[in-house]
Design an enzyme around this catalytic site. Structure first.
Site, PDB file in Angstrom:
ATOM      1  NE  ARG A 101      -3.802   0.220   2.262  1.00  0.00           N
ATOM      2  CZ  ARG A 101      -4.505   0.703   3.284  1.00  0.00           C
ATOM      3  NH1 ARG A 101      -4.429   0.127   4.481  1.00  0.00           N
ATOM      4  NH2 ARG A 101      -5.263   1.771   3.128  1.00  0.00           N
ATOM      5  CB  CYS A 106      -2.081   3.967   9.233  1.00  0.00           C
ATOM      6  SG  CYS A 106      -3.427   4.515  10.328  1.00  0.00           S
TER       7      CYS A 106
END
Length: 275
Positions: free
Chosen positions: A180, A235
């Site tokens: 990611r 995040c």
């Protein structure tokens, strides 16, 4: 008070009048599962706080997928849980680590220093054959006086200033898994990639089977970052960055902030660049 405590310590102090235990069980795949797990069994004396209903506010155009809840409402919930400035709070989840760390960070943000995360969570507790219950405790309400700690919080403008500053006084840490971070795969957010200049320290590498790795191992994880620099962790939505925040604190880092909106907030501004 250590930011991480073990189950042996909690067992010895389980019935101490000044300790409040908070079960943060939650599942991102099933929003009702956390409460169901709590109802099924939990540590004696524990109350349940839900990520969506208690630890997050309503979503809007900006703010990310798990924005801060209304602080006054959250404080009322703490008061209903019998938490005041003298209460020692122990948070746990099912062993994932992120949900308990989110609660720990929120109390830290409110200036409550007497808060720790139970190492290993409920799975570690059960593995020790320690007592569990289905009983929901009745707790006397109290008064919680916040003392907001702005030194642990970062917003989008703070992060944007770091991105535009080439002097590298602040280190951005992307806590998501590498694929990611690299933008190779994105299953949740509308855009793939990372905030420009961020380095990758996957949050899961700070734990082993639900237990935080020792402080010396955490120091090794972050050895390429000077303790003198300001650090901002993020995040996808400000949840899994919390264990990295906690790991940095356990490793002795003092200047750490959490970008609560994280990547999901960053990409909500069309003018923000993505690397």
């Amino acid at each position: 008070m250590n930011v991480i405590i073990d189950k042996e310590w909690l067992l010895k102090n389980l019935h101490h009048d000044n300790i409040r235990i908070v079960d943060c069980s939650f599942s991102l795949a099933n929003a009702e599962k956390g409460r169901q797990e709590y109802d099924k069994k939990h540590i004696p004396g524990a109350l349940h706080f839900d990520l969506e209903k208690d630890l997050s506010g309503e979503k809007s155009e900006h703010g990310g997928r798990h924005p801060l809840p209304n602080i006054e409402e959250f404080i009322k919930k703490l008061e209903q849980a019998g938490i005041d400035e003298n209460t020692l709070v122990i948070a746990y989840d099912q062993g994932e680590g992120a949900f308990a760390a989110r609660f720990w960070w929120m109390l830290t943000y409110l200036g409550h220093e007497k808060v720790s995360v139970l190492d290993g969570g409920f799975s570690g507790w059960k593995a020790g054959n320690y007592p569990v219950t289905t009983e929901v405790p009745v707790i006397k309400h109290t008064t919680f006086i916040p003392n907001i700690n702005h030194e642990v919080f970062a917003n989008m403008q703070d992060v944007k200033a770091v991105v535009e500053d080439e002097s590298a006084h602040t280190v951005l840490i992307d806590s998501r898994e590498e694929k990611r971070y690299l933008g190779l795969e994105e299953m949740i957010d509308k855009k793939a990639g990372r905030i420009p200049g961020a380095i990758n320290k996957p949050w899961s590498e700070g734990l082993r089977e639900g237990f935080y790795k020792p402080a010396e191992v955490q120091k090794e994880r972050f050895k390429d970052i000077s303790p003198e620099k300001q650090i901002i962790v993020y995040c996808g939505s400000g949840v899994t960055a919390a264990p990295n925040f906690l790991s940095l604190k356990a490793a002795g880092y003092k200047k750490v902030k959490l970008y609560l909106g994280s990547f999901s907030d960053w990409i909500s501004y069309s003018e923000n660049k993505i690397q």
